[in-house]
Design a protein around this motif. Structure first.
Motif, short mmCIF file in Angstrom:
data_model
loop_
_atom_site.label_atom_id
_atom_site.label_comp_id
_atom_site.label_asym_id
_atom_site.label_seq_id
_atom_site.Cartn_x
_atom_site.Cartn_y
_atom_site.Cartn_z
N PRO A 398 40.48 -21.83 50.61
CA PRO A 398 41.96 -22.00 50.59
C PRO A 398 41.49 -22.56 49.04
O PRO A 398 42.47 -21.92 47.97
N GLN A 399 40.63 -23.57 48.38
CA GLN A 399 40.33 -24.23 47.35
C GLN A 399 40.03 -23.00 46.53
O GLN A 399 40.52 -23.27 45.22
N PHE A 400 39.07 -22.11 47.14
CA PHE A 400 38.69 -21.20 46.24
C PHE A 400 39.84 -20.17 45.40
O PHE A 400 39.52 -20.03 44.81
N THR A 401 40.85 -20.14 46.09
CA THR A 401 41.67 -19.56 45.72
C THR A 401 42.42 -19.76 44.24
O THR A 401 42.07 -18.85 43.92
N TYR A 402 42.10 -21.15 44.24
CA TYR A 402 42.13 -21.34 42.28
C TYR A 402 41.62 -22.31 41.86
O TYR A 402 41.33 -21.53 40.39
N THR A 403 40.36 -20.89 42.05
CA THR A 403 39.29 -20.78 41.09
C THR A 403 39.90 -19.64 40.08
O THR A 403 39.49 -18.84 40.12
N LYS A 404 39.85 -20.10 38.54
CA LYS A 404 40.35 -19.32 37.69
C LYS A 404 38.59 -18.46 37.44
O LYS A 404 38.54 -17.87 36.43
N LEU A 405 37.38 -19.15 37.22
CA LEU A 405 36.50 -18.90 36.52
C LEU A 405 35.16 -19.69 37.44
O LEU A 405 35.23 -20.12 37.98
N ILE A 406 34.04 -17.84 37.22
CA ILE A 406 33.30 -18.09 38.58
C ILE A 406 32.04 -17.34 37.34
O ILE A 406 32.12 -16.36 37.36
N ILE A 407 31.05 -18.73 37.71
CA ILE A 407 30.07 -17.77 36.98
C ILE A 407 28.38 -18.16 37.55
O ILE A 407 28.52 -18.67 38.58
N ALA A 408 27.91 -16.98 37.15
CA ALA A 408 26.95 -15.98 38.66
C ALA A 408 25.73 -16.27 37.71
O ALA A 408 25.60 -15.99 36.68
N VAL A 409 24.48 -17.25 38.26
CA VAL A 409 23.14 -17.34 37.52
C VAL A 409 22.68 -16.73 39.19
O VAL A 409 22.26 -16.71 39.95
N ASP A 444 46.47 -22.53 40.74
CA ASP A 444 47.16 -23.52 40.99
C ASP A 444 48.91 -23.31 40.80
O ASP A 444 48.80 -23.48 38.88
N TYR A 445 49.35 -23.88 41.37
CA TYR A 445 51.11 -24.57 40.82
C TYR A 445 50.97 -24.34 39.53
O TYR A 445 51.57 -24.49 38.63
N LEU A 446 49.74 -25.56 39.38
CA LEU A 446 50.35 -26.74 38.33
C LEU A 446 49.63 -26.95 36.65
O LEU A 446 49.71 -27.27 36.59
N ASP A 447 49.24 -25.03 36.94
CA ASP A 447 48.39 -25.09 36.29
C ASP A 447 49.22 -24.22 35.47
O ASP A 447 49.45 -22.98 35.50
N PHE A 448 50.33 -24.62 34.03
CA PHE A 448 51.06 -24.44 33.31
C PHE A 448 49.87 -23.09 31.90
O PHE A 448 50.76 -22.23 31.32
N ALA A 449 48.34 -22.98 32.26
CA ALA A 449 48.41 -22.01 31.28
C ALA A 449 48.41 -20.75 31.85
O ALA A 449 48.56 -20.48 30.94
N SER A 450 49.09 -20.90 33.08
CA SER A 450 49.15 -19.65 33.82
C SER A 450 50.08 -19.13 33.23
O SER A 450 51.59 -19.59 32.36
N PRO A 451 50.97 -17.25 32.90
CA PRO A 451 51.77 -16.60 32.58
C PRO A 451 52.98 -17.24 33.52
O PRO A 451 54.41 -17.21 32.74
#
Length: 503
Positions: A398-409, A444-451
Motif C-alpha cells: 500500500p505504501q508504494f501505491t503513492y510512490t511518484k518516482l522510481i529510478i531503476a539502476v 497521495d491525497y495530500l499531494d497538491f502537485a497532482s492535478p
C-alpha cells in the motif's frame, strides 16, 4: 561523552523507556516553562536537526500562561538508535527484525530438522501475538467522565503558525469492525481539537480506521473508538510498521516485546486498550457529523488544504496517575516521522526481495517525504525487466501505491548515494527510450502537485545497462582498476604517509 550501546531490552511502558533513555544520556529534561503554541515545535525542530536527545518538557504552558502539571515528551524516536532500542534491539539490529517480519508475512516450511530449531523463535513470536486481558490497568488509575472529560486538561501542542486549533499528533486510534470484534486496526491519524469534548478525526479513505468507519456508517451507527496517547515503544512502533493485511498491531506488539500484550476493557466503549497506556480518550465517531479540518503543517513541508472529516465525541478520559503526554510535529524532513520512515525502509527490503527476488536493494529517501520517490537496484537478466519491476513495485505494498518516482539502476550503483544515482542517470538513461509515464493512478491525497485530489501520474526512469533489443549501439565498459593493483596499493598504503584509510 560517549555512552555505551545498551543490550537488547524490552520496555513495559513509555515511562520505563523514557527513564532508560535518561539514564543513558539520551533524554533531556526541560524545567523552564515553554509555550505549547509553537515554542515546543521550534525547540524540537532544532534538536532533531542536530540528532539530539528526547525532550521531556516538565512545565508546558498554554496561551493563557497556565502551566500544566502533566509533562510533555517529544522526539522519543528522533534517531535511528532510539528507534532500534524501542524495538528491543541492539544498535544495528533492524535486519533481524526485518527477517522475522518477512517470515511472519510469508512463512516457509522447514527444510530439515535443523531448520525446525531455527524456526522456533518464529513460533514463539507467533504465540506472543495472543494478547492477555487484565482487569486492573495502569491506564485507568484516574478516570474522567462527563464534564470532567475535558481536553483542555491535557497539554495538547500547537505546532505551526496559522493553524486553527491545538492538534493531537501522536494518537494511536483503535477501531474495529461492527461484525467481527477480532478485526481491529490501530492507526495514527492527527486529531484537531474542536472543543473541550470534541475532536476531528482526520483519516484518508484507504486507511483501516476509515474502512471500519464506513462499515459502521452503513449500519447507521456511530463508531466506538479508543485513542491512546503514549504507550510502550513496541505498541507505538507496531502502529507504523508494514504489517500484513488483517494482522492486529496490538497483537504484533507482543512479538516485538517478546511478551504477550496486556489489554483491558475501556471504561465507556466496547473496546480493548493497552493496559500500559499513559492516556486513553474514549468516545464515538459520528456516522453523519463532520467538521472542517485544517490547515495544518504536514510532512510535505506545506500546509494542507481544509477538508471535512468526521467528528469524535468524548465519553471518557482515563490515564495513569503520573501520566506523560506524548507529542511530536510534522514538517519538511528531517522530522520524527521521517526518521521512523527511514527505519521502516530497512523492514521493507526483505519483504520486497522475497516477492521480487531480482531486486538487490531499495531505498526510499526521507527527503522525498519518505515514500514519494524510490531508487531500486536490480540484477538485470532480460530486456524490459526494469519496467516490469517498476510496475510490480507500484502494486506490491500500500505504501508504494503513492510512490511518484522510481529510478531503476544496476547493482553496482549504491541506491543510497545520490552521486552514484545521478551518474547512472547521466550515463545509462535516455529520455526518448527509458522514460515511463503512467497517468491517472492513485496518488497521495495530500499531494497538491497532482492535478486531481488523490489521482495523478507516476514516472519511471530506467537507468540500468541496456541489453539485447533495448539498444542498437555497443554499450560502454565501466572503468575499473584490476584487483591485483588495488590489493598491492592497499598493502603499501600505511607506508605512504598519505593519511586516512585506503579505499
Amino acid at each position: 561523552m560517549k555512552h555505551s550501546v545498551p543490550p537488547a531490552s524490552r520496555y513495559a511502558s513509555l515511562q520505563e523507556f523514557a527513564n532508560e533513555l535518561e539514564r543513558r544520556g539520551r533524554l533531556k529534561r526541560i524545567a523552564h516553562p515553554v509555550f505549547l503554541q509553537h515554542e515546543i515545535t521550534e525547540i524540537h525542530r532544532r534538536v532533531m536537526e542536530a540528532e539530539g536527545p528526547a525532550l521531556l518538557f516538565e512545565r508546558p504552558m498554554d496561551n493563557s500562561g497556565r502551566v500544566h502539571d502533566m509533562p510533555l515528551l517529544a522526539n522519543v524516536f528522533g534517531t535511528k538508535e532510539r528507534i532500534e532500542w524501542g524495538f528491543g534491539l541492539e544498535s544495528g539490529g533492524l535486519p533481524n527484525l526485518a527477517e522475522t517480519l518477512c517470515n511472519l508475512r510469508d512463512p516457509q516450511p522447514p527444510k530439515n530438522g535443523k531448520d525446525v530449531w531455527d524456526k522456533l523463535p518464529l513460533l514463539k513470536a507467533a504465540l506472543a501475538m495472543r494478547p492477555k486481558q487484565v482487569r486492573r490497568a495502569p491506564c485507568q488509575e484516574i478516570v474522567w467522565r462527563g464534564a470532567d472529560a475535558d481536553l483542555t486538561r491535557l497539554p495538547i501542542q500547537g505546532c505551526w503558525p496559522g493553524e486553527p486549533a491545538p492538534l493531537i499528533t501522536w494518537p494511536l486510534v483503535i477501531t474495529r469492525s461492527p461484525e467481527d470484534p477480532n478485526d481491529v486496526n490501530v492507526g495514527i491519524y492527527r486529531m484537531q481539537v474542536l472543543g473541550p469534548q470534541q475532536l476531528i478525526m482526520r483519516w484518508l479513505a484507504h486507511r483501516g480506521g476509515a474502512r471500519h468507519h464506513l462499515m459502521w456508517q452503513r449500519l447507521g451507527k456511530d463508531m466506538p473508538v479508543a485513542v491512546v496517547i503514549g504507550s510502550d515503544p513496541a505498541t507505538l512502533l507496531a502502529a507504523v510498521m508494514p504489517l500484513p493485511e488483517g494482522m492486529s498491531e496490538l497483537n504484533f506488539a507482543g512479538v516485538l516485546r517478546g511478551k504477550r500484550s496486556e489489554i483491558t476493557e475501556a471504561v465507556s466503549v466496547p473496546m480493548h486498550v493497552p493496559a500500559n497506556a499513559e492516556i486513553v480518550l474514549e468516545g464515538h465517531v459520528s456516522a453523519t457529523k463532520t467538521a472542517e479540518e485544517g490547515p495544518y503543517g504536514d510532512h510535505t513541508g506545506y500546509y494542507n488544504s481544509v477538508e471535512a472529516f468526521p467528528v469524535m465525541a468524548l465519553s471518557a478520559i482515563s490515564k495513569r496517575r503520573d501520566a506523560i503526554y506524548l507529542s511530536t510535529y510534522t514538517g519538511r524532513p528531517p522530522d520524527e516521522p521521517s526518521k521512523l520512515g527511514e527505519a521502516m525502509n530497512e523492514l521493507f527490503v526483505p519483504l520486497v526481495k522475497r516477492q521480487l527476488p531480482e531486486i538487490a536493494d531499495l531505498w526510499l529517501p526521507s527527503e522525498a517525504c519518505s515514500y514519494r520517490a524510490m531508487v531500486v537496484s536490480i540484477d538485470k537478466r532480460y530486456p524490459g525487466q526494469a519496467r516490469r519491476i517498476m510496475m510490480a513495485l507500484w502494486s506490491l505494498l500500500p505504501q508504494f501505491t503513492y510512490t511518484k518516482l522510481i529510478i531503476a539502476v544496476d547493482p553496482d550503483i549504491n541506491v543510497r548515494s545520490w552521486p552514484d544515482v545521478v551518474w547512472a542517470l547521466s550515463t545509462r538513461f535516455d529520455a526518448s527510450r527509458d522514460l515511463m509515464v503512467v497517468s491517472d493512478t492513485p496518488i497521495d491525497y495530500l499531494d497538491f502537485a497532482s492535478p486531481k485530489a488523490g489521482l495523478g501520474g507516476k514516472l519511471g526512469l530506467d537507468a540500468t545497462t541496456k541489453i539485447g533489443p533495448e539498444t542498437e549501439r555497443e554499450w560502454g565498459k565501466v572503468l575499473g582498476m584490476s584487483p591485483e593493483i588495488t590489493d598491492r596499493v592497499d598493502a603499501m598504503w600505511a607506508e605512504l604517509g598519505l593519511g586516512g584509510e585506503s579505499q
